[in-house]
Scaffold this motif. Sequence first.
Motif, PDB file in Angstrom:
ATOM      1  N   PRO A   1      12.111 -29.411  -6.274  1.00 47.43           N
ATOM      2  CA  PRO A   1      13.131 -29.858  -5.308  1.00 47.43           C
ATOM      3  C   PRO A   1      12.666 -31.033  -4.458  1.00 47.43           C
ATOM      4  CG  PRO A   1      12.916 -27.464  -5.265  1.00 47.43           C
ATOM      5  CD  PRO A   1      11.775 -27.986  -6.066  1.00 47.43           C
TER       6      PRO A   1
ATOM      7  N   ILE B   1      18.590 -40.443   5.500  1.00 46.49           N
ATOM      8  CA  ILE B   1      18.848 -38.991   5.593  1.00 46.49           C
ATOM      9  C   ILE B   1      17.926 -38.238   4.618  1.00 46.49           C
ATOM     10  CG2 ILE B   1      20.562 -37.196   5.058  1.00 46.49           C
ATOM     11  CD1 ILE B   1      22.702 -39.182   6.160  1.00 46.49           C
TER      12      ILE B   1
ATOM     13  N   VAL C   1      14.785 -35.372   5.251  1.00 51.17           N
ATOM     14  CA  VAL C   1      14.622 -34.094   4.538  1.00 51.17           C
ATOM     15  C   VAL C   1      13.228 -34.029   3.901  1.00 51.17           C
ATOM     16  CG1 VAL C   1      15.481 -32.658   2.635  1.00 51.17           C
ATOM     17  CG2 VAL C   1      17.093 -33.827   4.136  1.00 51.17           C
TER      18      VAL C   1
ATOM     19  N   LEU D   1      10.262 -31.203   4.398  1.00 53.80           N
ATOM     20  CA  LEU D   1       9.597 -30.519   3.282  1.00 53.80           C
ATOM     21  C   LEU D   1       8.079 -30.721   3.345  1.00 53.80           C
ATOM     22  CD1 LEU D   1      12.114 -31.320   0.394  1.00 53.80           C
ATOM     23  CD2 LEU D   1      11.683 -29.084   1.419  1.00 53.80           C
TER      24      LEU D   1
ATOM     25  N   SER E   1       6.705 -28.398   5.739  1.00 51.23           N
ATOM     26  CA  SER E   1       6.669 -27.050   5.178  1.00 51.23           C
ATOM     27  C   SER E   1       5.435 -26.842   4.304  1.00 51.23           C
ATOM     28  CB  SER E   1       7.946 -26.812   4.352  1.00 51.23           C
ATOM     29  OG  SER E   1       7.818 -25.651   3.579  1.00 51.23           O
TER      30      SER E   1
ATOM     31  N   ILE F   1      22.276 -33.442   0.536  1.00 51.36           N
ATOM     32  CA  ILE F   1      21.090 -33.859   1.292  1.00 51.36           C
ATOM     33  C   ILE F   1      21.403 -33.983   2.783  1.00 51.36           C
ATOM     34  CG2 ILE F   1      19.342 -35.681   1.540  1.00 51.36           C
ATOM     35  CD1 ILE F   1      19.085 -33.875  -0.972  1.00 51.36           C
ATOM     36  N   ALA F   2      22.622 -34.411   3.106  1.00 48.39           N
ATOM     37  CA  ALA F   2      22.985 -34.507   4.530  1.00 48.39           C
ATOM     38  C   ALA F   2      22.950 -33.114   5.178  1.00 48.39           C
ATOM     39  CB  ALA F   2      24.374 -35.133   4.670  1.00 48.39           C
TER      40      ALA F   2
ATOM     41  N   GLU G   1      21.160 -30.700   4.093  1.00 42.26           N
ATOM     42  CA  GLU G   1      19.797 -30.172   3.962  1.00 42.26           C
ATOM     43  C   GLU G   1      18.936 -30.429   5.197  1.00 42.26           C
ATOM     44  OE1 GLU G   1      17.832 -28.163   2.408  1.00 42.26           O
ATOM     45  OE2 GLU G   1      19.393 -27.623   0.987  1.00 42.26           O
ATOM     46  N   ILE G   2      19.283 -31.438   5.998  1.00 41.32           N
ATOM     47  CA  ILE G   2      18.487 -31.655   7.222  1.00 41.32           C
ATOM     48  C   ILE G   2      18.500 -30.354   8.030  1.00 41.32           C
ATOM     49  CG2 ILE G   2      18.351 -32.879   9.427  1.00 41.32           C
ATOM     50  CD1 ILE G   2      19.396 -35.343   8.070  1.00 41.32           C
TER      51      ILE G   2
ATOM     52  N   SER H   1      17.059 -27.126   5.695  1.00 38.16           N
ATOM     53  CA  SER H   1      15.621 -27.021   5.453  1.00 38.16           C
ATOM     54  C   SER H   1      14.866 -26.661   6.735  1.00 38.16           C
ATOM     55  CB  SER H   1      15.080 -28.320   4.829  1.00 38.16           C
ATOM     56  OG  SER H   1      15.380 -29.424   5.642  1.00 38.16           O
ATOM     57  N   ILE H   2      15.349 -27.155   7.876  1.00 41.42           N
ATOM     58  CA  ILE H   2      14.733 -26.757   9.158  1.00 41.42           C
ATOM     59  C   ILE H   2      14.948 -25.246   9.362  1.00 41.42           C
ATOM     60  CG2 ILE H   2      14.934 -26.969  11.681  1.00 41.42           C
ATOM     61  CD1 ILE H   2      15.563 -29.971  11.194  1.00 41.42           C
TER      62      ILE H   2
ATOM     63  N   ILE I   1      12.454 -23.224   6.989  1.00 45.78           N
ATOM     64  CA  ILE I   1      11.080 -23.061   7.489  1.00 45.78           C
ATOM     65  C   ILE I   1      11.054 -22.016   8.598  1.00 45.78           C
ATOM     66  CG2 ILE I   1       9.187 -24.181   8.721  1.00 45.78           C
ATOM     67  CD1 ILE I   1       9.904 -26.763   7.371  1.00 45.78           C
TER      68      ILE I   1
ATOM     69  N   LEU J   1       8.948 -18.449   8.543  1.00 52.22           N
ATOM     70  CA  LEU J   1       7.936 -18.099   9.548  1.00 52.22           C
ATOM     71  C   LEU J   1       8.309 -16.799  10.266  1.00 52.22           C
ATOM     72  CD1 LEU J   1       7.196 -21.669  10.949  1.00 52.22           C
ATOM     73  CD2 LEU J   1       5.664 -20.261   9.564  1.00 52.22           C
TER      74      LEU J   1
ATOM     75  N   VAL K   1      16.317 -26.878  -2.768  1.00 53.93           N
ATOM     76  CA  VAL K   1      15.622 -27.633  -1.712  1.00 53.93           C
ATOM     77  C   VAL K   1      15.380 -26.706  -0.510  1.00 53.93           C
ATOM     78  CG1 VAL K   1      15.683 -29.687  -0.255  1.00 53.93           C
ATOM     79  CG2 VAL K   1      16.778 -29.741  -2.506  1.00 53.93           C
TER      80      VAL K   1
ATOM     81  N   ALA L   1      12.615 -24.344  -1.315  1.00 51.60           N
ATOM     82  CA  ALA L   1      11.320 -25.039  -1.275  1.00 51.60           C
ATOM     83  C   ALA L   1      10.824 -25.181   0.163  1.00 51.60           C
ATOM     84  CB  ALA L   1      11.441 -26.417  -1.936  1.00 51.60           C
ATOM     85  N   SER L   2      11.761 -25.308   1.101  1.00 51.90           N
ATOM     86  CA  SER L   2      11.341 -25.493   2.499  1.00 51.90           C
ATOM     87  C   SER L   2      10.686 -24.232   3.063  1.00 51.90           C
ATOM     88  CB  SER L   2      12.539 -25.911   3.369  1.00 51.90           C
ATOM     89  OG  SER L   2      13.414 -24.825   3.577  1.00 51.90           O
ATOM     90  N   SER L   3      10.965 -23.074   2.474  1.00 51.61           N
ATOM     91  CA  SER L   3      10.334 -21.852   2.994  1.00 51.61           C
ATOM     92  C   SER L   3       9.321 -21.233   2.047  1.00 51.61           C
ATOM     93  CB  SER L   3      11.401 -20.816   3.351  1.00 51.61           C
ATOM     94  OG  SER L   3      12.221 -20.561   2.238  1.00 51.61           O
ATOM     95  N   VAL L   4       9.413 -21.530   0.741  1.00 46.43           N
ATOM     96  CA  VAL L   4       8.535 -20.829  -0.210  1.00 46.43           C
ATOM     97  C   VAL L   4       7.062 -21.164   0.028  1.00 46.43           C
ATOM     98  CG1 VAL L   4       8.479 -22.497  -2.132  1.00 46.43           C
ATOM     99  CG2 VAL L   4       8.380 -20.046  -2.607  1.00 46.43           C
ATOM    100  N   PHE L   5       6.796 -22.363   0.539  1.00 42.75           N
ATOM    101  CA  PHE L   5       5.394 -22.726   0.776  1.00 42.75           C
ATOM    102  C   PHE L   5       4.781 -21.876   1.886  1.00 42.75           C
ATOM    103  CE2 PHE L   5       7.085 -26.632  -1.203  1.00 42.75           C
ATOM    104  CZ  PHE L   5       6.237 -26.671  -2.283  1.00 42.75           C
ATOM    105  N   VAL L   6       5.621 -21.426   2.811  1.00 41.53           N
ATOM    106  CA  VAL L   6       5.139 -20.534   3.871  1.00 41.53           C
ATOM    107  C   VAL L   6       4.601 -19.248   3.231  1.00 41.53           C
ATOM    108  CG1 VAL L   6       5.824 -19.184   5.902  1.00 41.53           C
ATOM    109  CG2 VAL L   6       6.772 -21.483   5.557  1.00 41.53           C
TER     110      VAL L   6
END
Lengths: 118, 297
Positions: free
Chosen positions: A78, A100, A104, A108, A111, B87-88, B90-91, B94-95, B98, B102, B225, B228-233
């Motif tokens: 991703p 934008i 993102v 990431l 993260s 993607i817009a 996703e800001i 994705s925040i 994460i 956590l 996406v 992915a923003s949380s799986v790394f945690v």
Amino acid sequence: LSAEAEPVPASHRGHVYIQWVLRGGLALAVVLLVIGLVLAIAGGEHGRAAVHLGHVFSEGSVGDRFVAVGLALLALTPVVRVLALVLIWLAERDRKFALIGAIVLAVLAFSIATGHGG
Amino acid sequence: MALSAAPMITLPLWKLAALFASGLGAGFLGAWVGIGGGVVLVPLLVLGFGIDPKIAIATSLLTVIGTSTAAGSVYVGRGMTNTRLAIALEIATSIGGITGGLLAIVVPSDALAGIFALVMGATSALMLRNARTREVGELTPSDTPTEGTEEAGVLAGTYYDLTRKGVVHYRVTRFAGGSLIALLAGAVSGMLGVGGGFLKVPAMNLAMDVPMKVAVATSNFMIGVTAASSVFVYFGRGYVHPLLVAPIVLGVVAGALAGTAYSGRASHAAIKRVLAIVLIVVAVQMALRALGVHLVS
């Protein structure tokens, strides 16, 4: 994909690039997972219980490592997808959406750093 | 970290096959109704295989990425996905992802199961109430299917609707409100290991004037996406168990490709009803788990 005389719309070109990013990342991850799974089963030791992000190359049996690298690669697809979109939008001079996408990507990256620090 | 000296685990072949089959079913359903399959998979792993909820969540997040990537490659190729909208949003998402990841690390497992049940119950009630999706966008009748498009610089696009037989032109509205729901969806995703599509799809369709099928495809693109923003945690804390995840991911990818192929022919109402029924079943099971009732010990 469209009629030869018709110019392909920019957004459609972008979609085709993204499709290849998705397919390529997924295919590579699947191949690694299959190899790793077969090796782990053949080796009798069926696998390490847990793996940490920073140790995917160094822990466990060979099969484990293939699987762990495959999973890490899958988790990164991703990120690559967003990066590819940013590049496509830059090429299309759509600066607003490139910015934008870059935001993102920064989230990431944070993260991944958080996971490493855990 | 306590799990760094994790022991070796042995999974018999039948269990690996069962995990693969579970992934296959979850992947199909996930791609078909626009969720990552985690909504089915987490309870299945927790209730059916007796796996700790946090390990199940980490596993599910990786399968969400698998579904999103497999189904996304098909949807994107058809031009159904609005990548700019994805993607817009996703800001915020994705925040949220994460933050949710956590939070999940510090919340007790049974409490996580309880939160899961509450979220699913509320969502299924919402979906049943809105089982009939309103059609949005302007339709230009046509018998010739064409690739979807999206406009540069703005949140708008077109797609060919097989059910309505024509090209639908749509323009996204109420982005700020949608972003708030996307933030919540991200937090739920990171905390519970689900894609969060069950929140994003109705939000896009009902609040932001995005046609249902574009919403499903865009959500499918987004959930990878978000995951992915949380799986790394979870990866960083040793909740990813390679041998457990591998057969499930492989099953999910195969199921997602099949589910995506079927989704183009399903009607809006059918998609929503299936989703609502799945959520009700899941909510009841997870509520039982949270209350200490284990169907499988």
